[in-house]
Design a protein around this motif. Structure first.
Motif, PDB file in Angstrom:
ATOM      1  N   ASP A  27      76.554 -25.520  23.565  1.00 41.38           N
ATOM      2  CA  ASP A  27      75.222 -24.922  23.502  1.00 41.38           C
ATOM      3  C   ASP A  27      74.159 -25.944  23.899  1.00 41.38           C
ATOM      4  O   ASP A  27      73.211 -25.616  24.633  1.00 41.38           O
ATOM      5  CB  ASP A  27      74.967 -24.411  22.084  1.00 41.38           C
ATOM      6  CG  ASP A  27      73.719 -23.554  22.013  1.00 41.38           C
ATOM      7  OD1 ASP A  27      73.609 -22.603  22.798  1.00 41.38           O
ATOM      8  OD2 ASP A  27      72.846 -23.849  21.167  1.00 41.38           O
ATOM      9  N   MET A  28      74.317 -27.169  23.436  1.00 38.45           N
ATOM     10  CA  MET A  28      73.354 -28.209  23.818  1.00 38.45           C
ATOM     11  C   MET A  28      73.448 -28.525  25.304  1.00 38.45           C
ATOM     12  O   MET A  28      72.428 -28.715  25.983  1.00 38.45           O
ATOM     13  CB  MET A  28      73.615 -29.482  23.004  1.00 38.45           C
ATOM     14  CG  MET A  28      73.245 -29.371  21.528  1.00 38.45           C
ATOM     15  SD  MET A  28      73.498 -30.946  20.666  1.00 38.45           S
ATOM     16  CE  MET A  28      72.869 -30.523  19.035  1.00 38.45           C
ATOM     17  N   GLN A  29      74.667 -28.571  25.833  1.00 38.99           N
ATOM     18  CA  GLN A  29      74.827 -28.881  27.256  1.00 38.99           C
ATOM     19  C   GLN A  29      74.224 -27.791  28.133  1.00 38.99           C
ATOM     20  O   GLN A  29      73.720 -28.064  29.223  1.00 38.99           O
ATOM     21  CB  GLN A  29      76.322 -29.036  27.577  1.00 38.99           C
ATOM     22  CG  GLN A  29      76.943 -30.278  26.941  1.00 38.99           C
ATOM     23  CD  GLN A  29      78.456 -30.236  26.958  1.00 38.99           C
ATOM     24  OE1 GLN A  29      79.044 -29.298  27.498  1.00 38.99           O
ATOM     25  NE2 GLN A  29      79.078 -31.265  26.360  1.00 38.99           N
ATOM     26  N   ARG A  30      74.246 -26.551  27.645  1.00 37.69           N
ATOM     27  CA  ARG A  30      73.692 -25.447  28.431  1.00 37.69           C
ATOM     28  C   ARG A  30      72.207 -25.646  28.695  1.00 37.69           C
ATOM     29  O   ARG A  30      71.702 -25.265  29.738  1.00 37.69           O
ATOM     30  CB  ARG A  30      73.935 -24.130  27.687  1.00 37.69           C
ATOM     31  CG  ARG A  30      73.493 -22.901  28.476  1.00 37.69           C
ATOM     32  CD  ARG A  30      73.727 -21.625  27.697  1.00 37.69           C
ATOM     33  NE  ARG A  30      75.121 -21.446  27.299  1.00 37.69           N
ATOM     34  CZ  ARG A  30      75.559 -21.475  26.054  1.00 37.69           C
ATOM     35  NH1 ARG A  30      74.712 -21.661  25.058  1.00 37.69           N
ATOM     36  NH2 ARG A  30      76.844 -21.299  25.783  1.00 37.69           N
ATOM     37  N   PHE A  31      71.493 -26.235  27.725  1.00 39.02           N
ATOM     38  CA  PHE A  31      70.054 -26.419  27.889  1.00 39.02           C
ATOM     39  C   PHE A  31      69.683 -27.815  28.365  1.00 39.02           C
ATOM     40  O   PHE A  31      68.512 -28.139  28.461  1.00 39.02           O
ATOM     41  CB  PHE A  31      69.351 -26.150  26.550  1.00 39.02           C
ATOM     42  CG  PHE A  31      69.469 -24.733  26.090  1.00 39.02           C
ATOM     43  CD1 PHE A  31      68.700 -23.737  26.679  1.00 39.02           C
ATOM     44  CD2 PHE A  31      70.353 -24.384  25.086  1.00 39.02           C
ATOM     45  CE1 PHE A  31      68.808 -22.429  26.255  1.00 39.02           C
ATOM     46  CE2 PHE A  31      70.462 -23.081  24.653  1.00 39.02           C
ATOM     47  CZ  PHE A  31      69.684 -22.090  25.245  1.00 39.02           C
ATOM     48  N   ILE A  36      69.342  -7.081  12.820  1.00 39.87           N
ATOM     49  CA  ILE A  36      70.127  -6.510  13.914  1.00 39.87           C
ATOM     50  C   ILE A  36      70.507  -7.583  14.917  1.00 39.87           C
ATOM     51  O   ILE A  36      70.773  -7.308  16.086  1.00 39.87           O
ATOM     52  CB  ILE A  36      69.339  -5.380  14.606  1.00 39.87           C
ATOM     53  CG1 ILE A  36      67.959  -5.877  15.063  1.00 39.87           C
ATOM     54  CG2 ILE A  36      69.189  -4.198  13.688  1.00 39.87           C
ATOM     55  CD1 ILE A  36      67.176  -4.826  15.836  1.00 39.87           C
ATOM     56  N   GLU A  37      70.529  -8.851  14.445  1.00 34.75           N
ATOM     57  CA  GLU A  37      70.984  -9.988  15.240  1.00 34.75           C
ATOM     58  C   GLU A  37      70.219 -10.105  16.563  1.00 34.75           C
ATOM     59  O   GLU A  37      70.809 -10.354  17.615  1.00 34.75           O
ATOM     60  CB  GLU A  37      72.499  -9.889  15.493  1.00 34.75           C
ATOM     61  CG  GLU A  37      73.309  -9.946  14.208  1.00 34.75           C
ATOM     62  CD  GLU A  37      74.794  -9.875  14.456  1.00 34.75           C
ATOM     63  OE1 GLU A  37      75.176  -9.485  15.589  1.00 34.75           O
ATOM     64  OE2 GLU A  37      75.569 -10.211  13.546  1.00 34.75           O
ATOM     65  N   SER A  55      68.505 -23.263  14.433  1.00 34.81           N
ATOM     66  CA  SER A  55      69.923 -22.946  14.236  1.00 34.81           C
ATOM     67  C   SER A  55      70.792 -24.150  14.589  1.00 34.81           C
ATOM     68  O   SER A  55      71.788 -24.429  13.904  1.00 34.81           O
ATOM     69  CB  SER A  55      70.313 -21.742  15.079  1.00 34.81           C
ATOM     70  OG  SER A  55      69.609 -20.586  14.658  1.00 34.81           O
ATOM     71  N   MET A  56      70.434 -24.859  15.670  1.00 31.29           N
ATOM     72  CA  MET A  56      71.171 -26.087  15.998  1.00 31.29           C
ATOM     73  C   MET A  56      71.117 -27.093  14.856  1.00 31.29           C
ATOM     74  O   MET A  56      72.129 -27.688  14.461  1.00 31.29           O
ATOM     75  CB  MET A  56      70.587 -26.721  17.268  1.00 31.29           C
ATOM     76  CG  MET A  56      70.843 -25.963  18.545  1.00 31.29           C
ATOM     77  SD  MET A  56      70.113 -26.850  19.958  1.00 31.29           S
ATOM     78  CE  MET A  56      70.502 -25.724  21.286  1.00 31.29           C
ATOM     79  N   LEU A  88      72.272 -17.960  19.948  1.00 28.85           N
ATOM     80  CA  LEU A  88      71.642 -18.017  18.627  1.00 28.85           C
ATOM     81  C   LEU A  88      72.470 -17.258  17.600  1.00 28.85           C
ATOM     82  O   LEU A  88      72.712 -17.762  16.488  1.00 28.85           O
ATOM     83  CB  LEU A  88      70.232 -17.422  18.727  1.00 28.85           C
ATOM     84  CG  LEU A  88      69.428 -17.324  17.422  1.00 28.85           C
ATOM     85  CD1 LEU A  88      69.221 -18.691  16.817  1.00 28.85           C
ATOM     86  CD2 LEU A  88      68.087 -16.651  17.683  1.00 28.85           C
ATOM     87  N   ASN A  89      72.931 -16.072  17.934  1.00 30.60           N
ATOM     88  CA  ASN A  89      73.753 -15.301  17.009  1.00 30.60           C
ATOM     89  C   ASN A  89      75.081 -16.006  16.746  1.00 30.60           C
ATOM     90  O   ASN A  89      75.602 -15.970  15.617  1.00 30.60           O
ATOM     91  CB  ASN A  89      74.011 -13.906  17.578  1.00 30.60           C
ATOM     92  CG  ASN A  89      72.750 -13.058  17.594  1.00 30.60           C
ATOM     93  OD1 ASN A  89      71.889 -13.193  16.735  1.00 30.60           O
ATOM     94  ND2 ASN A  89      72.637 -12.188  18.583  1.00 30.60           N
ATOM     95  N   GLN A  90      75.606 -16.647  17.790  1.00 28.62           N
ATOM     96  CA  GLN A  90      76.857 -17.388  17.598  1.00 28.62           C
ATOM     97  C   GLN A  90      76.658 -18.550  16.631  1.00 28.62           C
ATOM     98  O   GLN A  90      77.492 -18.780  15.741  1.00 28.62           O
ATOM     99  CB  GLN A  90      77.363 -17.890  18.954  1.00 28.62           C
ATOM    100  CG  GLN A  90      78.731 -18.542  18.893  1.00 28.62           C
ATOM    101  CD  GLN A  90      79.170 -19.047  20.263  1.00 28.62           C
ATOM    102  OE1 GLN A  90      78.402 -19.723  20.950  1.00 28.62           O
ATOM    103  NE2 GLN A  90      80.396 -18.724  20.657  1.00 28.62           N
TER     104      GLN A  90
END
Length: 1283
Positions: free
Chosen positions: A134-138, A42-43, A155-156, A61-63
């Motif tokens: 996504d990496m820049q966000r963290f 269910i993602e 996932s990365m 993560l789902n993306q």
């Protein structure tokens, strides 16, 4: 009345749906494209319920997971891309006017393929931007969101791995730029008449730059990563995570390990944009750790026929990332092709399976034994409902440990095959030319596969494939049995940790740390099973508050496993406890640098952290087994198809077929049962082609190879089975005394081979089809047996009659092989095959191919060219007769003889003992081969030959009678031997009829050969009848009488009938007899059998039959050959009866054989006496012959002359000089004639003319009196009768 549900279920449980088919196949292939349990179905939408502020992390993560799935599809498109230009037609000169149409058609075809490449270009740009974002966000210093979670890190890495693979494929596929150049050329030609093509040209230029730039995807990713702010922190976290996972062997499945290995060199390059950041990186991860990882794995599997090299990636990327070019220690690592010989040899020892097969075999044997023991314990536990709880936990926990160990073994074993293949691809065979003809050419794929595996390496690979498939199948079969145990163990592990371990930590270590206590409480809240699983308080063991804290909560085990979201959250919370959410924290994930958590607690957290990852793979039981046992990569060869510029490689270059071919060629008993496991590779490759790569043409190619390969497999397997059973049969039929006399008799021993498992395979799963291998083998066996019989008959037809003993021996071996094989396989009856090959199927056919050939040999070779030696009872070929022309002896494989070369030589040595003569052993063989159906036909043919010869001789003898003088008196004693011989020459003036004399002698000789052969046949048949009588007489109540006749031992019915009647009465009288009619039928059948066997018990004499037939044939010429005297007295001087003719022929024949260098005896032999004396005897002329024969008279004269000379005191000692040889020959002839006459008197007395008729079935009738005419013998089948 309805049946209770419990009784119905109990009744169903008594039925077994299992068959006797052995487990010699891999696990069943399930065509399924559903998500595995390792992914959230269910993602991760249920993560929000735990209130951990992971909404942004879950969304990202789902993306990423969506991008990973899309990227895998893009990689499939690139990997399976094949050049379209090769298929484009070339216009001849006569059609140059249609070139514009060709350009348009070509553009339309290529535009479809280029659209896929443009889609890949757009996708990689979007994926790189999203991954960088996504990496820049963290990586923000003021990070306000939770994450990234461990699942997010994976996932990365997976998305980055997809991007690396796409870049590598784009670089390796030479057909893509080639097709693009054609596409651009056709676009230029076609777009000349179009408007507004600027946008299309820009897209075309962008695509050209993308395709022509090496590592364009990674370069684009690097630009996206550092567009806004640095992402070194997250890159370093990823590197640390990879290094620790590789060093601690954190990845349970080998694909996860290869993802880490493929991504690590790229991350190292991306994470070193400046010298300052590089120093920060190498403070967290020592350079030596990276170098050790790269050295330990110089080649990394990426695609089935493509590999990556960390050293090569680092060197190539250093050109595009100038700031990394200063890392000399990393850049000096050698690529696989640059390794020094010594290091290459060490790596080869590591990668080649053959160097580790002993340890792998021990691991396999040990695991299967312990797993079977654990399964037995589990089954015992299931049978005991009220089992002790602690023992239950121990058994189920042990089962869980065994499954984990099995997954780890499968992962290591499959990884070994992947790594060996990658090593082989990186080190092609350099001496391939030595294994092939110098004139032949070989492709690059043959250099890396076909000629790159030695025999020992193929054997080791076959064994390891068998280990993987057998263990995988064993685990797969136990799926439903171990499911509850695995789920209960996982549930117990989680509950023990969150209810006991975390409770202890909360009371001790984290009691005063509110933030950490809150995280631990969250862990307990999201995964503890409180209400339904904790024992009620009145059952809890009594303890004082704050007492012994080592006694944790007691909970009932339940088969309720954590969800993927729960595992995801637990890993995140453990990581938050350890790291405090600080990405820049020095040390690794569970390093104790700056942490206030005690070492013991940290160790417990680390252990449970890694167990959580294992849980998902264990819960996803079937999918994990499918991944770990998937060996389909061994078939794919897309890169080499492109580089070799061929449509497809021959089956000999296919690695799965090479393994099957080795098993069939090596004849290794230990590997033969696992040959179907190698076929399971094709199932895996077909599954990949349809589900993973989604390319129908790949499946079609696999299917075509499987169809071709399986046909070859069945054919060669059948030949191996036939050879083994033929050798086994030949070995058993060897004379024991022969083996005892040999010093090396063990070479004739056949090592047992277990074909039984393959014989039971009625449901072989291959590409979705169910194949009855047993039926296919049976069909091939029927065909091979018939081909073998055909070859044996062809071989016999190219030899003389003496080879019938060898034929009988080879047919016996083949028949015994059929008996041995029929114990395990249902094939056609041997008698049916034999009759088919002898063309003797019809009920009214009495001849056969073999009988016809034997008669043909007798007529054309044996009777004219063989001479009889009465002393040895053998016929031998005359050395003075030129050999008859025969067709060349056909050649065949050793399996069509006796199986092996040694057994062939042994049986040939026996056959050579009977190849130089014809006698009783040969007649035994003829009787056995022809049987009672065709033997009478052969006898009738021989009798007709006698009749025809007598008819042929009649005019010749009449000619000799006319040449005789009108008066021939008795020889005078006055002239002695010399005068007698002179007188005989004067009276027998046959000089002008020498050719006629020779023809008569040869005719009489053939008649004699037939009669003597019948005498030998009579001896053989009597022995056969005696043996049959001894076998059947006790059941029929028969005994031999005083005069040799057969009499009943008791009045009434035979013992056989009495036995079955008494048994029938006893059974029918029993009240439990359900079918009395069957027993009455058996009793009636016994009476019929009694009558049948008794009717055939009184056998006659073939020789007496022959003599009676010959006598009947002579009756037609009795008036010419045996005229009664006109006066009633013996006619001494004017008689021209047959005895006179034969007497003249005999003395002339005897006189000729005494001449030096004479060949007459070597042409006629002793058969002439048997023929002549038989005719004389049957004509009633024996006394006349003995009185008036010329040679007998000469012997009488010589005896008188010898006596007279002795009385004259040797006055004339030279009286008989010169006649010694002739006289000695006459004496031998008289002895032979007397022997023949005595035999004839015993077997055919003239005063009692009797004969023995033979029925159509071939069974002789008792002696019957009848008139001596030819019509009495019409009960025999005619020689010309052919069914």
């Amino acid at each position: 009345m309805a049946v209770p549900v419990e009784e119905a279920i109990a009744a169903l449980s008594t039925f077994s749906l299992e068959d006797e088919q052995p487990e010699v196949q891999g696990p069943a292939v399930m065509v399924s494209a559903e998500r595995a349990a390792t992914d959230s179905p269910i993602e991760y939408s249920d993560v929000a319920a735990y209130r951990l502020s992971l909404s942004e992390d879950t969304k990202a993560l789902n993306q990423l997971n969506t991008l990973i799935q899309e990227g895998k599809e893009m990689a499939s498109i690139l990997y399976t891309y094949r050049s379209c230009v090769k298929a484009l037609p070339q216009l001849p000169e006569s059609m140059k006017h249609s070139q514009a149409d060709l350009y348009l058609e070509t553009y339309q075809v290529l535009d479809l393929e280029m659209s896929r490449l443009r889609e890949i270009q757009r996708w990689q740009s979007s994926a790189s931007a999203k991954l960088a974002a996504d990496m820049q966000r963290f990586s923000r210093p003021e990070r306000r969101i939770n994450g990234p979670t461990v699942t997010h890190l994976w996932s990365m890495l997976k998305l980055l791995d997809v991007l690396v693979q796409l870049d590598h494929l784009k670089n390796a596929k030479a057909s893509i730029p080639n097709d693009f150049s054609w596409y651009k050329r056709t676009f230029t030609q076609v777009s000349a008449q179009w408007q507004d093509t600027d946008t299309m040209r820009e897209e075309l230029d962008d695509l050209q730059i993308f395709l022509s730039t090496r590592w364009a995807i990674l370069l684009n990713l690097h630009v996206e990563m550092f567009r806004v702010n640095n992402v070194e922190d997250i890159l370093q976290v990823l590197i640390v995570f990879i290094v620790e996972s590789l060093e601690l062997d954190f990845a349970l499945l080998f694909p996860e390990r290869y993802i880490l290995l493929r991504v690590l060199p790229v991350l190292v390059v991306l994470a070193t944009p400046s010298e300052k950041d590089t120093e920060a990186l190498y403070k967290r991860v020592k350079l030596n750790r990276l170098i050790n990882i790269f050295k330990n794995d110089p080649v990394i599997p990426a695609f089935p026929d493509l590999h990556l090299s960390p050293a090569a990636i680092l060197k190539e990327l250093s050109v595009y990332f100038q700031k990394f070019s200063s890392q000399t220690r990393l850049l000096t690592l050698p690529a696989p092709h640059e390794l020094p010989p010594r290091e290459a040899l060490e790596y080869q020892r590591h990668y080649l399976i053959v160097n580790h097969i002993g340890a792998l075999r021990a691991e396999h044997d040990d695991f299967t034994i312990r797993f079977a023991s654990s399964m037995n314990q589990l089954l015992l536990l299931k049978s005991n409902d009220g089992a002790y709880t602690e023992w239950c936990r121990e058994v189920k926990g042990n089962m869980y440990d065994m499954v984990v160990e099995g997954f780890q073994l499968l992962s290591r074993w499959t990884a070994r095959i992947w790594e060996q293949c990658a090593w082989k691809f990186s080190r092609p065979c350099r001496d391939a030319a030595e294994t092939q003809d110098a004139s032949g050419s070989y492709s690059d794929y043959e250099k890396v596969v076909r000629y790159n595996y030695t025999v020992e390496e193929r054997k080791a690979l076959v064994e390891l494939v068998g280990f993987i498939k057998s263990v995988g199948s064993m685990l797969q079969r136990c799926d439903t049995l171990v499911a509850d145990a695995l789920w209960e163990t996982i549930h117990a592990e989680v509950q023990d940790f969150v209810q006991n371990t975390l409770a202890t930590m909360l009371r001790t270590t984290f009691r005063k740390k509110k933030d950490l206590s809150r995280i631990l409480s969250d862990m307990r809240t999201l995964s503890a099973d409180w209400m339904a699983n904790t024992r009620p308080e009145h059952e809890m063991p009594s303890s004082q508050h704050g007492g012994d804290e080592s006694k944790g909560n007691f909970f009932y085990p339940r088969p309720v496993a954590p969800t993927a979201a729960q595992v995801h959250c637990l890993q995140f919370l453990i990581y938050e406890v350890v790291s405090g959410g600080n990405l820049r924290r020095p040390g690794g994930f569970f390093g104790n640098n700056g942490s206030e958590i005690p070492v013991n607690d940290l160790k417990q957290l680390e252990t449970f952290f890694y167990k959580l990852s294992f849980f998902l793979h264990i819960l996803d039981y079937s999918a994990s087994i499918g991944i770990l046992t998937d060996l389909g990569f061994l078939w794919f060869r897309e890169f080499y198809l492109e580089s070799s510029r061929v449509i497809q490689f021959p089956i000999e270059c296919s690695l799965p077929w090479m393994l099957i071919d080795y098993v069939l060629e090596a004849q290794n008993p230990g590997l033969l049962e696992s040959v179907l496991l190698s076929f399971d590779i094709y199932n895996d490759s077909a599954q990949q082609a349809l589900v993973v790569l989604r390319q129908r043409f790949l499946y079609d190619e696999i299917e075509a190879e499987v169809d071709h390969g399986f046909d070859i497999f069945v054919s060669r397997l059948s030949e191996s089975i036939f050879t083994y059973y033929k050798s086994w049969s030949a070995s058993e039929l060897l004379d024991p005394s022969f083996l005892f006399a040999l010093d090396n008799g063990e070479k004739f021993y056949i090592q047992p081979v277990r074909f039984t498992a393959l014989f039971k395979m009625t449901k072989v799963k291959l590409l979705g089809r169910t194949i009855n291998l047993r039926s296919l083998i049976a069909q091939r066996m029927n065909k091979i047996f018939r081909e073998n019989l055909e070859f044996l008959f062809d071989r016999f037809e190219s030899q003389d009659l003496c080879a019938v003993v060898e034929l009988e021996k080879l047919v016996d071996i083949l028949k015994h092989s059929h008996e041995l094989l029929s114990q395990d396989l249902t094939i056609d009856p041997f008698s049916l095959m034999l009759n088919e090959m002898q063309e003797n199927i019809s009920l009214v056919s009495f001849s056969s191919r073999l009988a016809t050939q034997i008669w043909s040999e007798m007529q054309s070779d044996f009777l004219p060219n063989f001479i009889l030696c009465n002393t040895t009872q053998r016929f031998v070929r005359s050395s003075k007769v030129p050999p008859t022309q025969k067709p060349s002896v056909p050649s065949a494989k050793p399996s069509f003889y006796c199986g092996t070369q040694d057994l062939n030589a042994a049986h040939q040595s026996f056959a050579r003992l009977h190849s130089g003569f014809f006698g009783i052993p040969h007649l035994f063989s003829i009787v056995k081969l022809l049987g009672s159906r065709s033997l009478p036909w052969l006898i009738r043919a021989l009798l007709d030959h006698i009749s025809n010869k007598i008819t042929t001789l009649e005019p010749m003898i009449s000619g000799l009678q006319e040449a005789l003088p009108k008066s021939i008196g008795l020889l005078s004693f006055d002239g002695g031997v010399t005068g007698c011989m002179r007188l005989i020459r004067e009276q027998l003036n046959w000089g002008t009829k020498s050719e006629l004399k020779s023809e008569v002698l040869r005719g009489i000789k053939e008649i004699g050969s037939v009669i003597y052969t019948m005498g030998l046949l009579d001896i053989v048949l009597r022995e056969v009848d005696t043996k049959r009588f001894m076998q059947t007489a006790p059941w029929l109540g028969l005994i031999p009488g005083a005069e040799g006749q057969i009499v009943n031992a008791q009045d009434g019915e035979s013992p056989l009938v009495n036995l079955l009647k008494s048994a029938t009465s006893a059974v029918v009288s029993s009240p439990g007899c359900l079918n009395p009619a069957a027993f009455y039928t058996m009793s009636k059948q016994a009476e019929a059998a009694d009558l049948l066997y008794k009717a055939n018990m009184n056998g006659g004499s073939v020789l007496e039959y022959t003599l009676a037939f010959t006598s009947a044939s002579l009756d037609k010429y009795c008036s010419k050959w045996s005229a009664p005297p006109k006066t009633g007295f013996i006619d001494i001087t004017t008689s021209k009866d047959f005895y006179r003719i034969y007497g003249g022929l005999q003395i002339g024949y005897l006189e000729e054989i005494t001449v030096p260098q004479s060949v007459q005896h070597e042409v006629l032999g002793d058969s002439i006496a048997w023929g002549g004396c038989t005719i004389i005897y049957l004509l009633g002329q024996q006394l006349h012959f003995e009185l008036f024969d010329f040679s007998y008279q000469v012997l009488n004269v010589s005896e008188v002359e010898t006596v007279s000379a002795s009385h004259a005191h040797r006055n004339n000692p030279q009286t008989l000089q010169g006649w010694e040889g002739l006289l000695e020959g006459m004496k031998k002839a008289r002895r032979l004639n007397n022997h023949v006459f005595s035999m004839l008197k015993a077997r055919c007395p003239l005063e009692d003319k009797t004969a023995c008729a033979i029925k159509q079935s071939g069974a002789p009738l008792p002696r019957v009196r009848f008139e001596n005419t030819v019509s009495a013998f019409e009960t025999l089948p005619q020689k010309g009768t052919v069914g």
